[in-house]
Motif scaffolding. Structure first.
Motif, mmCIF file in Angstrom:
data_model
loop_
_atom_site.group_PDB
_atom_site.id
_atom_site.type_symbol
_atom_site.label_atom_id
_atom_site.label_comp_id
_atom_site.label_asym_id
_atom_site.label_seq_id
_atom_site.Cartn_x
_atom_site.Cartn_y
_atom_site.Cartn_z
ATOM 1 N N ARG A 83 0.828 -1.212 0.000
ATOM 2 C CA ARG A 83 0.000 0.000 0.000
ATOM 3 C C ARG A 83 0.866 1.267 0.000
ATOM 4 O O ARG A 83 0.552 2.255 -0.660
ATOM 5 N N LEU A 84 1.977 1.177 0.697
ATOM 6 C CA LEU A 84 2.916 2.323 0.731
ATOM 7 C C LEU A 84 3.470 2.564 -0.676
ATOM 8 O O LEU A 84 3.555 3.706 -1.148
ATOM 9 N N GLU A 85 3.774 1.474 -1.378
ATOM 10 C CA GLU A 85 4.320 1.616 -2.729
ATOM 11 C C GLU A 85 3.275 2.176 -3.692
ATOM 12 O O GLU A 85 3.587 2.962 -4.582
ATOM 13 N N TRP A 86 2.051 1.819 -3.453
ATOM 14 C CA TRP A 86 0.958 2.390 -4.259
ATOM 15 C C TRP A 86 0.914 3.911 -4.028
ATOM 16 O O TRP A 86 0.804 4.696 -4.966
ATOM 17 N N ALA A 87 1.062 4.313 -2.762
ATOM 18 C CA ALA A 87 1.028 5.752 -2.428
ATOM 19 C C ALA A 87 2.217 6.479 -3.048
ATOM 20 O O ALA A 87 2.078 7.611 -3.540
ATOM 21 N N ILE A 88 3.374 5.825 -3.099
ATOM 22 C CA ILE A 88 4.558 6.441 -3.725
ATOM 23 C C ILE A 88 4.308 6.642 -5.217
ATOM 24 O O ILE A 88 4.542 7.712 -5.779
ATOM 25 N N GLU A 89 3.739 5.631 -5.845
ATOM 26 C CA GLU A 89 3.456 5.730 -7.293
ATOM 27 C C GLU A 89 2.431 6.826 -7.571
ATOM 28 O O GLU A 89 2.645 7.697 -8.418
ATOM 29 N N LYS A 90 1.347 6.865 -6.785
ATOM 30 C CA LYS A 90 0.293 7.875 -7.046
ATOM 31 C C LYS A 90 0.800 9.269 -6.674
ATOM 32 O O LYS A 90 0.513 10.248 -7.360
ATOM 33 N N GLY A 91 1.578 9.362 -5.607
ATOM 34 C CA GLY A 91 2.108 10.682 -5.224
ATOM 35 C C GLY A 91 3.011 11.211 -6.322
ATOM 36 O O GLY A 91 2.978 12.397 -6.671
ATOM 37 N N THR A 92 3.769 10.308 -6.953
ATOM 38 C CA THR A 92 4.658 10.709 -8.064
ATOM 39 C C THR A 92 3.820 11.215 -9.230
ATOM 40 O O THR A 92 4.066 12.279 -9.794
ATOM 41 N N GLU A 93 2.764 10.457 -9.572
ATOM 42 C CA GLU A 93 1.901 10.880 -10.689
ATOM 43 C C GLU A 93 1.300 12.261 -10.408
ATOM 44 O O GLU A 93 1.132 13.071 -11.309
ATOM 45 N N LEU A 94 1.003 12.505 -9.122
ATOM 46 C CA LEU A 94 0.322 13.772 -8.778
ATOM 47 C C LEU A 94 1.298 14.932 -8.708
ATOM 48 O O LEU A 94 0.889 16.077 -8.558
ATOM 49 N N GLY A 95 2.608 14.643 -8.769
ATOM 50 C CA GLY A 95 3.583 15.733 -8.853
ATOM 51 C C GLY A 95 4.308 16.088 -7.568
ATOM 52 O O GLY A 95 4.942 17.136 -7.487
ATOM 53 N N VAL A 96 4.255 15.221 -6.533
ATOM 54 C CA VAL A 96 4.973 15.588 -5.303
ATOM 55 C C VAL A 96 6.466 15.671 -5.604
ATOM 56 O O VAL A 96 6.961 14.998 -6.519
ATOM 57 N N GLU A 97 7.184 16.521 -4.816
ATOM 58 C CA GLU A 97 8.618 16.655 -5.104
ATOM 59 C C GLU A 97 9.467 15.787 -4.184
ATOM 60 O O GLU A 97 10.621 15.493 -4.485
ATOM 61 N N ARG A 98 8.879 15.331 -3.060
ATOM 62 C CA ARG A 98 9.713 14.573 -2.113
ATOM 63 C C ARG A 98 8.839 13.689 -1.233
ATOM 64 O O ARG A 98 7.721 14.095 -0.879
ATOM 65 N N ILE A 99 9.315 12.519 -0.939
ATOM 66 C CA ILE A 99 8.597 11.593 -0.043
ATOM 67 C C ILE A 99 9.572 11.167 1.048
ATOM 68 O O ILE A 99 10.707 10.783 0.764
ATOM 69 N N VAL A 100 9.149 11.320 2.309
ATOM 70 C CA VAL A 100 10.003 10.942 3.438
ATOM 71 C C VAL A 100 9.323 9.800 4.188
ATOM 72 O O VAL A 100 8.270 10.000 4.799
ATOM 73 N N PRO A 101 9.888 8.575 4.123
ATOM 74 C CA PRO A 101 9.303 7.467 4.888
ATOM 75 C C PRO A 101 9.647 7.642 6.366
ATOM 76 O O PRO A 101 10.816 7.919 6.686
ATOM 77 N N ILE A 102 8.652 7.593 7.245
ATOM 78 C CA ILE A 102 8.966 7.784 8.668
ATOM 79 C C ILE A 102 8.472 6.601 9.501
ATOM 80 O O ILE A 102 7.476 5.954 9.155
ATOM 81 N N ILE A 103 9.209 6.347 10.596
ATOM 82 C CA ILE A 103 8.843 5.250 11.508
ATOM 83 C C ILE A 103 7.964 5.849 12.603
ATOM 84 O O ILE A 103 8.425 6.671 13.392
ATOM 85 N N ALA A 104 6.680 5.476 12.600
ATOM 86 C CA ALA A 104 5.780 5.973 13.657
ATOM 87 C C ALA A 104 5.649 4.900 14.723
ATOM 88 O O ALA A 104 5.968 3.727 14.501
ATOM 89 N N ARG A 105 5.173 5.289 15.871
ATOM 90 C CA ARG A 105 5.043 4.380 17.021
ATOM 91 C C ARG A 105 4.228 3.142 16.596
ATOM 92 O O ARG A 105 4.559 2.021 16.925
#
Ligand code: SAM
Length: 240
Positions: A83-105
């Motif tokens: 699901r995260l990879e899907w979000a990376i692909e769609k975020g790229t299509e939508l034009g985001v300039e940067r994605i930061v993967p973060i470790i949440a609790r």
């Protein structure tokens, strides 16, 4: 449609493979036909100089103003990789300039531990998706960050915590305020999305202390990837 050069130098570019055969067989491109070519991270006005077999060679005539990425950074808590990879692909299509993967609790432990080993794969997904959506640039995928570091790292941007709290303001209002205070500039927007289990209370307090604003996408609980893409699409539409 923008064509991505498979090889280039400062004055020519060549396309091979699927793109070349599409040009030759489907579009019946001829010598002299003109197309925008993305070579490296720059966009050129190209004119076909020669077609041989399944490779098309262009003369690069003049640089075309590349469509800049949108000043949107997505902080994605680690959640199920597919699901995260899907979000990376769609975020790229939508034009985001940067994605930061973060470790949440509440990022699942085993996913958090193996996330950094996936970053190269995520960069490849972003590259492929940028190519497919004819972007002239590829979003940066940062190395995995602990949430605390990520919440602190960004300043100067409008930093919005996606949280389905009733006390949050609407994303629309937050962006309207950011656009207003940015004047002529386009505001830089950072969007942080929590994991499947949501933000822990102390994480929300940390973001709050660091000056992040909580924004809501409405009363329904969205999956993390839905929230990420919905927020990105809304911000993109408001900024365009
Ligand atoms: N917190 C929810 C719970 O306790 O069941 C689940 C978290 S939701 C599946 C994953 C993330 O998506 C949330 O942490 C938040 O960042 C975002 N999100 C989901 N629905 C949202 C909404 N209506 N407004 C803002 N953000 C939302």
């Amino acid at each position: 449609r923008r064509w991505i050069a498979d090889s280039w130098d400062e004055s020519t570019a060549s396309l091979t493979g699927e793109q070349a055969s599409h040009l030759i067989r489907v579009l019946r491109a001829q010598t002299g036909t003109e197309y925008d070519i993305v070579a490296g991270d720059r966009v050129w006005h190209g004119i076909i100089a020669g077609i041989s077999g399944d490779s098309v060679r262009f003369n690069l005539v003049a640089e075309v103003q590349a469509d800049p990425a949108l000043p949107i950074t997505l902080l994605l808590s680690i959640f199920k990789f597919d699901r995260l990879e899907w979000a990376i692909e769609k975020g790229t299509e939508l034009g985001v300039e940067r994605i930061v993967p973060i470790i949440a609790r509440r990022s699942e432990k085993h996913l958090a531990q193996s996330a950094q080993n996936r970053v190269e794969r995520w960069r490849r997904i972003a590259r492929e998706s940028a190519k497919q959506s004819r972007r002239s640039d590829i979003p940066a995928i940062d190395d995995v960050l602990q949430l605390k570091a990520a919440a602190r790292a960004t300043s100067g941007a409008t930093r919005l915590l996606l949280a389905e709290q009733e006390r949050s303001m609407t994303l629309r209002r937050a962006i309207d305020e950011a656009v207003k205070s940015a004047g002529e500039e386009m505001p830089s927007i950072h969007l942080a999305v929590g994991p499947e289990g949501g933000w822990a209370a102390e994480e929300e307090a940390l973001f709050d202390a660091e000056g992040w604003k909580s924004v809501s996408l409405g009363p329904r609980i969205l999956r993390a990837e839905t929230a990420a893409i919905t927020a990105t699409a809304v911000v993109a539409a408001l900024l365009e």
